[in-house]
Design an enzyme around this catalytic site. Structure first.
Site, PDB file in Angstrom:
ATOM      1  N   GLU A 154     -23.701  29.017  -2.709  1.00 52.98           N
ATOM      2  CA  GLU A 154     -23.415  28.369  -3.989  1.00 52.98           C
ATOM      3  C   GLU A 154     -24.571  27.481  -4.433  1.00 52.98           C
ATOM      4  OE1 GLU A 154     -20.411  25.140  -6.126  1.00 52.98           O
ATOM      5  OE2 GLU A 154     -19.998  25.793  -4.065  1.00 52.98           O
ATOM      6  N   GLN A 183     -21.394  27.372   1.226  1.00 54.83           N
ATOM      7  CA  GLN A 183     -22.036  26.253   0.535  1.00 54.83           C
ATOM      8  C   GLN A 183     -23.511  26.552   0.275  1.00 54.83           C
ATOM      9  OE1 GLN A 183     -21.073  23.292   3.523  1.00 54.83           O
ATOM     10  NE2 GLN A 183     -19.533  22.355   2.198  1.00 54.83           N
ATOM     11  N   TYR A 240     -32.421  12.213  13.714  1.00 54.91           N
ATOM     12  CA  TYR A 240     -31.152  12.909  13.472  1.00 54.91           C
ATOM     13  C   TYR A 240     -30.547  13.330  14.809  1.00 54.91           C
ATOM     14  CZ  TYR A 240     -32.845  13.300   8.622  1.00 54.91           C
ATOM     15  OH  TYR A 240     -33.326  13.043   7.359  1.00 54.91           O
ATOM     16  N   ARG A 290     -16.576  14.690   4.088  1.00 54.01           N
ATOM     17  CA  ARG A 290     -17.532  13.745   4.676  1.00 54.01           C
ATOM     18  C   ARG A 290     -17.064  12.311   4.498  1.00 54.01           C
ATOM     19  NH1 ARG A 290     -23.919  14.159   3.472  1.00 54.01           N
ATOM     20  NH2 ARG A 290     -23.576  15.927   4.861  1.00 54.01           N
ATOM     21  N   PRO A 339     -29.264  15.083  -3.338  1.00 54.51           N
ATOM     22  CA  PRO A 339     -29.180  15.442  -4.759  1.00 54.51           C
ATOM     23  C   PRO A 339     -27.745  15.584  -5.245  1.00 54.51           C
ATOM     24  CG  PRO A 339     -29.731  17.373  -3.459  1.00 54.51           C
ATOM     25  CD  PRO A 339     -29.808  16.188  -2.526  1.00 54.51           C
ATOM     26  N   GLN A 342     -40.244  11.755  -0.263  1.00 55.77           N
ATOM     27  CA  GLN A 342     -38.848  12.170  -0.097  1.00 55.77           C
ATOM     28  C   GLN A 342     -37.930  11.011  -0.470  1.00 55.77           C
ATOM     29  OE1 GLN A 342     -35.935  13.757   3.438  1.00 55.77           O
ATOM     30  NE2 GLN A 342     -37.930  14.737   3.258  1.00 55.77           N
ATOM     31  N   SER A 398     -41.203   9.008   3.017  1.00 54.96           N
ATOM     32  CA  SER A 398     -39.863   8.928   2.445  1.00 54.96           C
ATOM     33  C   SER A 398     -39.526   7.480   2.122  1.00 54.96           C
ATOM     34  CB  SER A 398     -38.832   9.484   3.432  1.00 54.96           C
ATOM     35  OG  SER A 398     -37.513   9.360   2.933  1.00 54.96           O
TER      36      SER A 398
END
Length: 314
Positions: free
Chosen positions: A288, A285, A54, A223, A202, A172, A149
């Site tokens: 929520e 975010q 990343y 995005r 998800p 994952q 993953s």
């Protein structure tokens, strides 16, 4: 926030976890990213997931800085290896496991991670070599547990059946109302062998928030409209899928939830899922999405949502 045990480990992870793909150290300004991390801790999130790839180490470096003042036992930290870090550094060979783990620990400013994950399966390295290297990593104390993953079921089974090596505690996979592939083989196999799911995407890269109008271009600040961050979303941006997602809004409202909360609660209805990873660019975010952990939903509403999406995905 509720917590679930991660496979056959002694780790208890928050049902909602905070990820760092395309966000921390890369797509989100540092102060906003720190605010998201602070809010995550405020709402009870204790599980933070990252990977060396990343931002080619940028996400790990950012987390190392952002978490430096917090007690190490106050959060569960996971990272991964596999994808190319240089022209020659890639894969799951014994040399790479050792080299990349040490580099991740340095960037994260810690002497151990709680979970070290193989980001994909390495067809070029014998599985036995990878498993023995991961076992040494556990024995050294540099990672407490190991995971993987997006491994195919046959490779997962081969690792489970291998004697004398550390046991995987986590898988994952991508999993959501838009992507249910793990239900066929991976989830049943893992559930039978003490391996939990840590779910990525998800919310279907944000599509399951309902913010994309099927008849309008993506919002300018979304995005999907970002050249770097939107490249993974093409398959979810077809008009029939976006139209079906809009039909989910009243179903979520019947449950007293936002659509994002409903989509997360749907993932968490699966007992083998230990945690659902969210990405965030704003603290609101985080708040929520974290609320999905406390949601109680009539299974009939989940079934209704599944039928709506199945029709669109056929």
């Amino acid at each position: 926030m509720k917590y679930r045990r991660l496979g056959q480990s002694d780790l208890k992870v928050s049902e909602i976890s905070l990820g760092s793909w395309l966000t921390f150290g890369v797509g989100v300004e540092a102060d906003a990213a720190r605010a998201c991390i602070d809010k995550a801790f405020d709402v009870g999130i204790n599980f933070i997931d990252t990977a060396n790839i990343y931002g080619r180490g940028a996400a790990e470096r950012f987390l190392g800085e952002a978490l430096a003042g917090r007690p190490r036992d106050s959060y569960v930290l996971a990272t991964k290896l596999y994808f190319p870090m240089t022209e020659t550094d890639r894969g799951l060979s014994a040399a790479q496991v050792e080299k990349q783990l040490d580099a991740s620990l340095q960037r994260l400013r810690t002497d151990h991670v709680d979970l070290y994950q193989c980001h994909r399966y390495d067809e070029e390295t014998p599985l036995e070599e990878t498993m023995q290297a991961l076992t040494r990593a556990v024995e050294s104390g540099k990672t407490r547990y190991i995971g993987f993953s997006e491994w195919p079921a046959d490779k997962i089974r081969a690792a489970i059946e291998m004697a004398g090596v550390a046991r995987f505690v986590s898988s994952q996979p991508q999993y959501s109302l838009l992507w249910r592939e793990p239900e066929a083989e991976v989830i049943p196999l893992c559930a039978a062998n003490g391996i939990s799911q840590i779910v990525w995407s998800p919310l279907g890269q944000g599509v399951l928030t309902g913010k994309y109008d099927p008849d309008s271009p993506p919002p300018a600040d979304s995005r999907a409209n970002d050249p770097e961050m939107g490249g993974w979303m093409d398959r979810f941006m077809d008009r029939p899928i976006l139209a079906a997602v809009q039909k989910l809004k009243p179903v979520a409202a019947d449950a007293g939830l936002s659509l994002a909360q409903f989509a997360l609660a749907w993932v968490l209805r699966e007992p083998n899922v230990a945690s659902a990873i969210i990405g965030a660019s704003r603290p609101s975010q985080v708040v929520e999405n974290a609320a999905a952990s406390d949601a109680t939903v009539d299974p009939a509403l989940f079934a209704q949502a599944e039928r709506i999406m199945a029709e669109a995905l056929d």
